[in-house]
Design an enzyme around this catalytic site. Structure first.
Site, PDB file in Angstrom:
ATOM      1  N   LYS A 113       0.730  -1.251  -0.114  1.00 29.08           N
ATOM      2  CA  LYS A 113      -0.051   0.168  -0.016  1.00 29.08           C
ATOM      3  C   LYS A 113       0.893   1.317   0.160  1.00 29.08           C
ATOM      4  O   LYS A 113       0.463   2.272  -0.605  1.00 29.08           O
ATOM      5  CB  LYS A 113      -1.002  -0.223   1.134  1.00 29.08           C
ATOM      6  CG  LYS A 113      -1.986  -0.808   0.930  1.00 29.08           C
ATOM      7  CD  LYS A 113      -3.321  -0.452   1.770  1.00 29.08           C
ATOM      8  CE  LYS A 113      -4.325  -1.409   1.557  1.00 29.08           C
ATOM      9  NZ  LYS A 113      -5.481  -1.358   2.375  1.00 29.08           N
ATOM     10  N   LYS A 194      -4.710 -10.382  -6.353  1.00 28.94           N
ATOM     11  CA  LYS A 194      -5.695 -10.702  -5.712  1.00 28.94           C
ATOM     12  C   LYS A 194      -6.960  -9.782  -5.911  1.00 28.94           C
ATOM     13  O   LYS A 194      -6.793  -8.505  -6.190  1.00 28.94           O
ATOM     14  CB  LYS A 194      -5.542 -10.414  -4.060  1.00 28.94           C
ATOM     15  CG  LYS A 194      -6.187 -10.753  -3.038  1.00 28.94           C
ATOM     16  CD  LYS A 194      -5.622 -10.609  -1.527  1.00 28.94           C
ATOM     17  CE  LYS A 194      -5.664  -8.946  -1.557  1.00 28.94           C
ATOM     18  NZ  LYS A 194      -5.280  -8.468  -0.250  1.00 28.94           N
ATOM     19  N   LYS A 197     -10.567  -4.263  -3.132  1.00 24.42           N
ATOM     20  CA  LYS A 197     -11.535  -3.005  -3.647  1.00 24.42           C
ATOM     21  C   LYS A 197     -11.001  -2.075  -4.144  1.00 24.42           C
ATOM     22  O   LYS A 197     -11.688  -1.457  -4.871  1.00 24.42           O
ATOM     23  CB  LYS A 197     -11.865  -2.442  -1.949  1.00 24.42           C
ATOM     24  CG  LYS A 197     -12.909  -3.534  -1.076  1.00 24.42           C
ATOM     25  CD  LYS A 197     -13.104  -3.084   0.110  1.00 24.42           C
ATOM     26  CE  LYS A 197     -13.659  -4.110   1.101  1.00 24.42           C
ATOM     27  NZ  LYS A 197     -13.449  -3.664   2.575  1.00 24.42           N
TER      28      LYS A 197
END
Ligand code: TYM
Length: 329
Positions: A113, A194, A197
């Site tokens: 991230k 993966k 969202k």
């Protein structure tokens, strides 16, 4: 009874990975344990650039409605919003003080991230200590999550052990419970990443959201990446086909041998068509319940208020033990 605790971030809609990897199992086992399910709104603040106050407030309620619509019974499960119980923030601070910086810097979710954004808030780094606080406040035995959270639950144990060495025994040590099938649902448009969202926002066809209509679901599944062959035996299949087989298996709960027998000798089209049906059979009633629940906002608010009250009782008792052990308060 075993104490179960888990949570999800109210950052946008839930996708099929969240459902297959976690939510579905919370629902299926709700009678076996003493359950607490949290809506972790403070975690959603770790990427403040994406936050709109009004939307975060609404998303927390929508996520609660999705929990209920999936079949979690508010009588049998404690459901609450993290920020309603102040002890989460208080314990997170104390755990941060007991957590070596290197442990946090090693987290793969942090590393990936942190790369995606120009500037990284400190919250993103210390996020796992808040997650540890969530879990440790409730004397949790088991944390049902998808594969991507395994590292955070192991870190939670390490933080608890280190806290005990520094201040004495206070916490129960939790274990992660990760399903055998569907623990890592991959993107339909790219079976090497993966389902997530954040990617779903910019890539239509990446994910299936729980509130998608039938047409959108059909389009995403029918155009899912596979390969040019017709191999539907799991062990020999390509990543994209394996992903479809896993989702099918997780939703139907059939053994893989039965799933393979169903699609033996057929092309991927048959698998995809069957998967569209299985997904829609799951989501259609879920969506109907969701809209009913959202139409009764007062009822939903009442569930969350009562949940927060009961959660506070448990959390404040643990927090008192922590204050006594550390000398604050
Ligand atoms: P979050 O909100 O990213 O995801 C919620 C749950 O969905 C699972 N999941 C998946 N499972 C299978 N395939 C996927 N592609 C997939 N994507 C997500 C996650 O593993 C998770 O179980 N840090 C947590 C929230 C959290 C938490 C907690 C969880 C905060 N405090 C305490 C457990 C206990 C998170 O961001 O999950």
């Amino acid at each position: 009874k075993t104490r179960v605790f888990s949570g999800m971030q109210p950052s946008g809609e839930l996708h099929l990975g969240n459902y297959v990897g976690a939510l579905q199992h919370w629902v299926a086992r709700q009678d076996e344990s003493d359950n607490i399910f949290c809506i972790v709104d403070l975690h959603a603040l770790t990427i403040p650039e994406q936050i709109d106050a009004r939307a975060l407030h609404d998303n927390a309620r929508k996520l609660a409605a999705l929990y209920l619509a999936s079949g979690l019974d508010p009588e049998r499960n404690l459901i609450f919003i993290q920020s309603h119980v102040r002890e989460h923030s208080e314990l997170a601070w104390i755990l941060n003080c007991a957590t070596p910086l290197g442990w946090l810097q090693r987290m793969t979710q942090f590393k990936s991230k942190a790369q995606q954004f120009e500037s990284t808030g400190t919250g993103l780094l210390i996020y796992p200590a808040l997650q540890a606080a969530d879990i440790l406040l409730y004397d949790t035995d088991a944390v049902p999550v998808g594969e991507d959270q395994r590292q955070h639950i192991e870190l939670t144990r390490d933080i608890a052990i280190r806290f005990h060495r520094l201040f004495g025994e206070v916490f129960k040590l939790p274990v992660a419970v990760i399903p055998e099938v569907g623990a890592r649902v991959m993107g339909l448009d790219d079976p090497e990443t993966k389902m997530s969202k954040s990617l779903a926002v910019t890539r239509p066809g990446h994910a299936i959201n729980l509130l998608d209509d039938e047409k959108t679901i059909r389009k995403a599944i029918m155009s899912a990446v596979t390969d040019s062959g017709r191999e539907t035996r799991f062990a020999h299949a390509s990543p994209g086909v394996r992903n479809l087989l896993s989702i099918y298996q997780a939703l139907t709960r059939e053994p893989m041998s039965a799933v393979e027998a169903t699609f033996a000798g057929q092309g991927y089209g048959a698998l995809k068509k069957a998967l569209v049906e299985v997904v829609w059979e799951t989501l259609r009633p879920l969506q109907a319940r969701y809209h009913e629940i959202m139409a009764d906002r007062a009822g939903l608010e009442a569930v969350l208020t009562r949940g927060a009250e009961r959660a506070r009782e448990i959390a404040s008792a643990t927090m008192q033990r922590v204050r006594d052990a550390t000398g604050v308060g």
